[in-house]
Design a protein around this motif. Structure first.
Motif, PDB file in Angstrom:
ATOM      1  N   TYR A 187     -27.066  33.845  57.847  1.00  0.00           N
ATOM      2  CA  TYR A 187     -27.303  32.416  57.569  1.00  0.00           C
ATOM      3  C   TYR A 187     -28.197  32.306  56.340  1.00  0.00           C
ATOM      4  CZ  TYR A 187     -29.101  27.661  58.096  1.00  0.00           C
ATOM      5  OH  TYR A 187     -29.452  26.349  57.865  1.00  0.00           O
ATOM      6  N   TYR A 233     -29.141  25.076  61.019  1.00  0.00           N
ATOM      7  CA  TYR A 233     -29.901  26.204  61.553  1.00  0.00           C
ATOM      8  C   TYR A 233     -30.045  26.102  63.066  1.00  0.00           C
ATOM      9  CZ  TYR A 233     -33.727  29.445  62.442  1.00  0.00           C
ATOM     10  OH  TYR A 233     -34.482  30.468  62.951  1.00  0.00           O
ATOM     11  N   ARG A 277     -26.992  26.839  65.156  1.00  0.00           N
ATOM     12  CA  ARG A 277     -26.650  28.265  65.197  1.00  0.00           C
ATOM     13  C   ARG A 277     -27.646  29.072  66.017  1.00  0.00           C
ATOM     14  NH1 ARG A 277     -23.135  31.582  62.272  1.00  0.00           N
ATOM     15  NH2 ARG A 277     -23.817  33.723  61.909  1.00  0.00           N
ATOM     16  N   SER A 286     -25.865  27.050  54.156  1.00  0.00           N
ATOM     17  CA  SER A 286     -26.361  25.699  54.359  1.00  0.00           C
ATOM     18  C   SER A 286     -26.903  25.137  53.054  1.00  0.00           C
ATOM     19  CB  SER A 286     -27.434  25.709  55.452  1.00  0.00           C
ATOM     20  OG  SER A 286     -27.921  24.416  55.696  1.00  0.00           O
TER      21      SER A 286
END
Length: 310
Positions: free
Chosen positions: A117, A81, A84, A73
């Motif tokens: 992530y 965020y 997900r 990101s």
């Protein structure tokens, strides 16, 4: 290969949203609005970059990703965020520096690491890293991919082209999602980008699609074959979303004219879906507002986070 998906129009021609997608988009909308409100009231420090108006992009893309895919990101990453992880409490605690924060309050709004992530505030930085991760996935985890979200302003960084070159040469499973909102911080795209993103992708023999629709179902139907190509054949791709940023660059530095801001508001998916599915919308919208209010009250009452360097 380059293609385009244009908006079919607002109102009843929009496809109905699955409840999970609607909840996710509304959660992002109301938490982002809450952050701007908290800053105005002096309840937050630092800065933040909201994705108001762009919420449908990460939600549409997330529906095509696997939990073992990597997501990279950027500074405007709250929506990525939440699409997900559906974790407003952890995210808000991170931004406010309270206990229960995703990264113990160290990363703040822009720098978050959780499982597969990662967000960063440095433009273009994620592309070479994503390409390296994609190489690892090709060798060790076939069928997984690396997805990197960038903005139109990021195309001024040389690292973007180095990463695309490597991804194409080495057939890496790399998906680049471009949230093209027409302005790079305070500079309109026409003043800082020569040519087109499609032309730049073509120069590296990278697949490209330009998406102007805000219809989540329609977007996924177009992107699914491309994502499968990335995932299973190692053919990198660029998905360029023509979108609109409703809020300022960060918490209060909007340099656009009143007319430009009004135009962005006219393109808002939120009002389009509200008109198209009014009754269903009201129920979920009220629930999202209530959830964000409850999370905000809970996190605001938490003590500051504590952490120690190892």
């Amino acid at each position: 290969m380059s293609s385009s998906l244009h908006t079919r129009g607002a109102g009843p021609r929009l496809s109905p949203l699955a409840d999970a997608d609607l909840r996710s988009m509304l959660l992002i909308r109301h938490l982002e609005a809450k952050l701007l409100d908290l800053f105005e009231r002096g309840a937050l420090n630092g800065t933040t970059h909201t994705c108001l108006g762009q919420e449908y992009v990460p939600v549409a893309v997330h529906g095509l990703l696997d939990t073992r895919d990597y997501v990279f990101s950027n500074h405007r990453g709250h929506g990525h965020y939440l699409a997900r992880y559906d974790d407003p409490r952890g995210l808000l605690a991170e931004i406010m520096g309270r206990q229960g924060a995703v990264c113990n309050g160290v990363g703040g709004s822009q720098h978050i690491l959780r499982d597969r992530y990662l967000s960063t505030g440095v433009q273009g930085q994620s592309l070479p890293v994503a390409a390296g991760v994609a190489m690892h996935l090709r060798r060790r985890e076939p069928g997984r991919l690396a997805c990197a979200f960038i903005g139109d302003g990021t195309w001024g960084e040389g690292a973007v082209y180095e990463a695309l070159n490597m991804a194409s040469l080495w057939r890496l499973p790399l998906l680049v999602v471009v949230e093209h909102n027409g302005i790079a911080q305070t500079t309109p795209t026409g003043m800082q980008m020569a040519g087109t993103i499609a032309g730049r992708a073509a120069a590296f023999d990278v697949s490209h699609v330009r998406i102007e629709s805000k219809d989540v179902g329609e977007i996924r139907s177009v992107l699914r074959p491309m994502v499968d190509e990335v995932r299973w054949r190692g053919r990198p791709a660029v998905a360029e979303f023509v979108t609109h940023r409703l809020g300022p660059h960060s918490k209060g530095d909007d340099t656009r004219t009143t007319r430009e801001i009004a135009h962005a508001g006219e393109q808002d998916w939120y009002s389009a879906y509200a008109r198209a599915f009014a009754d269903h919308w009201r129920v979920h919208d009220a629930a999202a507002r209530e959830r964000v209010d409850e999370v905000t009250a809970e996190v605001s009452a938490l003590p500051p986070s504590q952490w120690r360097r190892r």
